[in-house]
Scaffold this motif. Structure first.
Motif, PDB file in Angstrom:
ATOM      1  N   LEU A 130       4.335  50.611  68.154  1.00  0.00           N
ATOM      2  CA  LEU A 130       5.299  51.562  68.765  1.00  0.00           C
ATOM      3  C   LEU A 130       4.813  52.270  70.058  1.00  0.00           C
ATOM      4  O   LEU A 130       5.593  52.220  71.133  1.00  0.00           O
ATOM      5  N   LEU A 131       3.597  52.668  70.190  1.00  0.00           N
ATOM      6  CA  LEU A 131       3.054  53.212  71.537  1.00  0.00           C
ATOM      7  C   LEU A 131       3.220  52.318  72.474  1.00  0.00           C
ATOM      8  O   LEU A 131       3.486  52.391  73.577  1.00  0.00           O
ATOM      9  N   GLY A 132       2.955  50.939  72.263  1.00  0.00           N
ATOM     10  CA  GLY A 132       2.727  49.828  73.160  1.00  0.00           C
ATOM     11  C   GLY A 132       4.037  49.424  73.505  1.00  0.00           C
ATOM     12  O   GLY A 132       4.376  49.505  74.929  1.00  0.00           O
ATOM     13  N   MET A 133       5.134  49.436  72.874  1.00  0.00           N
ATOM     14  CA  MET A 133       6.673  49.187  73.065  1.00  0.00           C
ATOM     15  C   MET A 133       7.063  50.470  74.120  1.00  0.00           C
ATOM     16  O   MET A 133       7.620  49.953  75.090  1.00  0.00           O
ATOM     17  N   ALA A 134       6.667  51.594  73.891  1.00  0.00           N
ATOM     18  CA  ALA A 134       7.191  52.820  74.542  1.00  0.00           C
ATOM     19  C   ALA A 134       6.675  52.867  76.071  1.00  0.00           C
ATOM     20  O   ALA A 134       7.456  53.053  76.965  1.00  0.00           O
ATOM     21  N   THR A 135       5.357  52.320  76.092  1.00  0.00           N
ATOM     22  CA  THR A 135       4.953  52.271  77.439  1.00  0.00           C
ATOM     23  C   THR A 135       5.118  51.159  78.077  1.00  0.00           C
ATOM     24  O   THR A 135       4.817  51.117  79.618  1.00  0.00           O
ATOM     25  N   LYS A 169       9.376  59.577  69.931  1.00  0.00           N
ATOM     26  CA  LYS A 169       9.742  60.593  68.823  1.00  0.00           C
ATOM     27  C   LYS A 169       9.547  59.847  67.396  1.00  0.00           C
ATOM     28  O   LYS A 169       8.880  60.624  66.378  1.00  0.00           O
ATOM     29  N   GLN A 170       9.677  58.671  67.246  1.00  0.00           N
ATOM     30  CA  GLN A 170       9.258  57.909  65.982  1.00  0.00           C
ATOM     31  C   GLN A 170       7.861  58.040  65.702  1.00  0.00           C
ATOM     32  O   GLN A 170       7.384  58.163  64.628  1.00  0.00           O
ATOM     33  N   VAL A 171       6.968  57.674  66.975  1.00  0.00           N
ATOM     34  CA  VAL A 171       5.336  57.904  66.776  1.00  0.00           C
ATOM     35  C   VAL A 171       5.112  59.181  66.228  1.00  0.00           C
ATOM     36  O   VAL A 171       4.177  59.312  65.448  1.00  0.00           O
ATOM     37  N   ILE A 172       5.896  60.409  66.802  1.00  0.00           N
ATOM     38  CA  ILE A 172       5.433  61.793  66.691  1.00  0.00           C
ATOM     39  C   ILE A 172       5.749  61.839  65.204  1.00  0.00           C
ATOM     40  O   ILE A 172       5.034  62.796  64.276  1.00  0.00           O
ATOM     41  N   GLU A 173       7.001  61.613  64.592  1.00  0.00           N
ATOM     42  CA  GLU A 173       7.394  61.724  63.201  1.00  0.00           C
ATOM     43  C   GLU A 173       6.557  61.169  62.271  1.00  0.00           C
ATOM     44  O   GLU A 173       6.133  61.636  61.451  1.00  0.00           O
ATOM     45  N   ILE A 174       5.847  59.901  62.640  1.00  0.00           N
ATOM     46  CA  ILE A 174       5.036  59.369  61.712  1.00  0.00           C
ATOM     47  C   ILE A 174       3.608  60.015  61.728  1.00  0.00           C
ATOM     48  O   ILE A 174       2.910  60.099  60.628  1.00  0.00           O
ATOM     49  N   ALA A 175       3.224  60.567  62.865  1.00  0.00           N
ATOM     50  CA  ALA A 175       1.951  61.290  62.857  1.00  0.00           C
ATOM     51  C   ALA A 175       2.194  62.729  62.043  1.00  0.00           C
ATOM     52  O   ALA A 175       1.345  63.193  61.427  1.00  0.00           O
ATOM     53  N   PRO A 221      -2.954  67.644  62.068  1.00  0.00           N
ATOM     54  CA  PRO A 221      -2.414  68.284  63.291  1.00  0.00           C
ATOM     55  C   PRO A 221      -2.868  67.577  64.611  1.00  0.00           C
ATOM     56  O   PRO A 221      -2.266  67.700  65.714  1.00  0.00           O
ATOM     57  N   LYS A 222      -4.169  67.210  64.482  1.00  0.00           N
ATOM     58  CA  LYS A 222      -4.698  66.732  65.893  1.00  0.00           C
ATOM     59  C   LYS A 222      -3.887  65.480  66.158  1.00  0.00           C
ATOM     60  O   LYS A 222      -3.630  64.984  67.410  1.00  0.00           O
ATOM     61  N   LEU A 223      -3.773  64.506  65.257  1.00  0.00           N
ATOM     62  CA  LEU A 223      -2.905  63.331  65.521  1.00  0.00           C
ATOM     63  C   LEU A 223      -1.450  63.628  66.306  1.00  0.00           C
ATOM     64  O   LEU A 223      -1.288  62.939  66.988  1.00  0.00           O
ATOM     65  N   VAL A 224      -0.886  64.609  65.466  1.00  0.00           N
ATOM     66  CA  VAL A 224       0.428  64.948  66.301  1.00  0.00           C
ATOM     67  C   VAL A 224       0.321  65.283  67.412  1.00  0.00           C
ATOM     68  O   VAL A 224       0.822  64.842  68.485  1.00  0.00           O
ATOM     69  N   ALA A 225      -0.695  66.469  68.006  1.00  0.00           N
ATOM     70  CA  ALA A 225      -0.972  66.754  69.366  1.00  0.00           C
ATOM     71  C   ALA A 225      -1.282  65.451  70.165  1.00  0.00           C
ATOM     72  O   ALA A 225      -0.741  65.458  71.379  1.00  0.00           O
ATOM     73  N   ASP A 226      -2.139  64.491  69.763  1.00  0.00           N
ATOM     74  CA  ASP A 226      -2.470  63.488  70.475  1.00  0.00           C
ATOM     75  C   ASP A 226      -1.272  62.481  70.656  1.00  0.00           C
ATOM     76  O   ASP A 226      -1.064  61.992  72.016  1.00  0.00           O
ATOM     77  N   MET A 227      -0.513  62.464  69.768  1.00  0.00           N
ATOM     78  CA  MET A 227       0.833  61.659  70.074  1.00  0.00           C
ATOM     79  C   MET A 227       1.768  62.331  70.889  1.00  0.00           C
ATOM     80  O   MET A 227       2.347  61.769  71.806  1.00  0.00           O
ATOM     81  N   LEU A 249       0.763  64.313  73.331  1.00  0.00           N
ATOM     82  CA  LEU A 249       0.085  63.989  74.860  1.00  0.00           C
ATOM     83  C   LEU A 249       0.512  62.787  75.429  1.00  0.00           C
ATOM     84  O   LEU A 249       0.998  62.577  76.502  1.00  0.00           O
ATOM     85  N   ALA A 250       0.294  61.738  74.697  1.00  0.00           N
ATOM     86  CA  ALA A 250       0.763  60.201  74.977  1.00  0.00           C
ATOM     87  C   ALA A 250       2.237  60.050  75.288  1.00  0.00           C
ATOM     88  O   ALA A 250       2.682  59.490  76.391  1.00  0.00           O
ATOM     89  N   ALA A 251       3.067  60.926  74.672  1.00  0.00           N
ATOM     90  CA  ALA A 251       4.483  61.076  75.000  1.00  0.00           C
ATOM     91  C   ALA A 251       4.653  61.547  76.230  1.00  0.00           C
ATOM     92  O   ALA A 251       5.609  61.252  77.004  1.00  0.00           O
ATOM     93  N   ALA A 252       3.967  62.867  76.426  1.00  0.00           N
ATOM     94  CA  ALA A 252       4.229  63.387  77.715  1.00  0.00           C
ATOM     95  C   ALA A 252       3.762  62.551  78.837  1.00  0.00           C
ATOM     96  O   ALA A 252       4.420  62.756  79.999  1.00  0.00           O
ATOM     97  N   GLN A 253       2.481  62.066  78.694  1.00  0.00           N
ATOM     98  CA  GLN A 253       2.091  61.194  79.896  1.00  0.00           C
ATOM     99  C   GLN A 253       3.092  59.728  79.913  1.00  0.00           C
ATOM    100  O   GLN A 253       3.431  59.653  81.143  1.00  0.00           O
TER     101      GLN A 253
END
Length: 360
Positions: free
Chosen positions: A115-120, A133-139, A145-151, A153-157
């Protein structure tokens, strides 16, 4: 989460290939090991990743997680020419997601990398937003909590850098939420906090909140000075951005220490044009613009021990004195990293040519 972590899943016993040709299986093991070796040595692994993917697909078939993970590995290696390979990467990530989504629940962590690869790699900002959004929901389902934060940050970038501010508010919200978690739960020298600081600084600069941007970048620099014992591309970038921001806000003295820091990290190249840390474009002379005249000015100058441009002389110019005057005015505001010899900053000669061209 990194796609490279998925390499481990291929360490399983090679089950499910009983109908594949034994020579293909042997060849796959050799190529896949070569791929792992190339990755470990930091060499280009694109060709081996492609071969492993194609061979693995013959062994495991079109519905195996192993095939999906090999597709992800191959897509991640297609980074040498980002623009040219963007559609190819997206297709590989999409193929991987289709396989994994058929084999795992919709909330499974196994889906995140695809999903991250498709998004980027999509050109659609709305599709990227939906995928993040789908990635963050899965996290969130994983209750880590850290995985959610990491996702986040990835979305923000991804949204900030990939779509030129079209989802600014969404990207900023993700960033602030990730940054808050990192600041409360991670040490100052963590990679995540440094990444967040850079992005916060970029957002602040974009809104002309220069003091906030400077504060965050100075924190990055201090982390490297106090907690990390090696020079790093990130530290170099922070110093460079600070030079730009201090000069932009008229604080040349504050910029000097960062010019010196860069000079210690990057050797002076005698035989090539030096790259300025801060440059101001020259004004186009009204008298020349009126008649749509072009020109150029080649100059030699000293870069002093603080990185300031001094003693500018004209080597060659075309178009007249008006171009020369504007070129000198601009050059006087440029900053460089000074040359270092035997651990000390010294004055050095440099040259540059400014071209004045007006649209026809």
């Amino acid at each position: 989460m990194k796609a490279s972590s998925l390499l481990l899943c291929l360490a399983i016993a090679y089950s499910g290939y009983s109908h594949a040709d034994e020579s293909i299986h042997s060849q796959f093991k050799i190529v896949y090991q070569q791929y792992l070796d190339a990755q470990q040595q930091g060499k280009g692994a694109e060709d081996k990743a492609e071969q492993a993917y194609l061979l693995g697909k013959q062994i495991y078939g079109d519905k195996s997680d192993n095939t999906a993970n090999l597709a992800i590995n191959y897509a991640n290696e297609l980074h040498q020419y980002p623009a040219e390979n963007k559609q190819k990467r997206f297709t590989l990530f999409e193929q991987a997601y289709t396989i994994l989504a058929a084999n795992h629940p919709a909330s499974s962590i196994e889906l995140i990398d695809a999903l991250l690869g498709m998004a980027t790699n999509t050109d659609s900002v709305n599709r990227a937003d939906a995928l993040y959004k789908q990635v963050i929901e899965i996290a969130a389902v994983q209750k880590v909590p850290k995985l959610v934060a990491d996702m986040k940050l990835a979305a923000a970038q991804g949204l900030a850098y990939g779509f030129q501010g079209k989802k600014y508010n969404q990207a900023k919200r993700y960033l602030l939420e990730a940054d808050e978690f990192y600041s409360q739960n991670l040490p100052e020298n963590s990679v995540e906090r440094i990444k967040a600081d850079f992005l916060v600084a970029a957002f602040a600069e974009g809104k002309r909140q220069y003091s906030k941007a400077i504060e965050r970048l100075n924190r990055v620099v201090s982390v490297f000075d106090d907690a990390l014992s090696f020079d790093h591309e990130t530290e170099l970038s922070a110093h460079s951005k600070l030079v730009h921001l201090y000069e932009k806000t008229g604080k040349s003295d504050e910029a000097t220490k960062h010019c010196l820091a860069i000079a210690k990290m990057v050797p002076w190249q005698e035989n090539q044009q030096q790259t300025p840390l801060y440059r101001q474009e020259p004004n186009y002379p009204d008298s020349k613009a009126r008649f749509r005249q072009d020109g150029s000015v080649q100059m030699e100058f000293d870069v002093n021990t603080a990185g300031f441009v001094k003693n500018i002389t004209i080597i060659k110019s075309e178009g007249g004195e008006a171009f020369e005057q504007e070129a000198i005015k601009a050059m006087e505001k440029w900053r460089y990293a000074p040359k270092f010899e035997d651990g000390k900053a010294v004055v050095a000669k440099a040259q540059v040519q400014l071209d004045f061209k007006i649209g026809r």
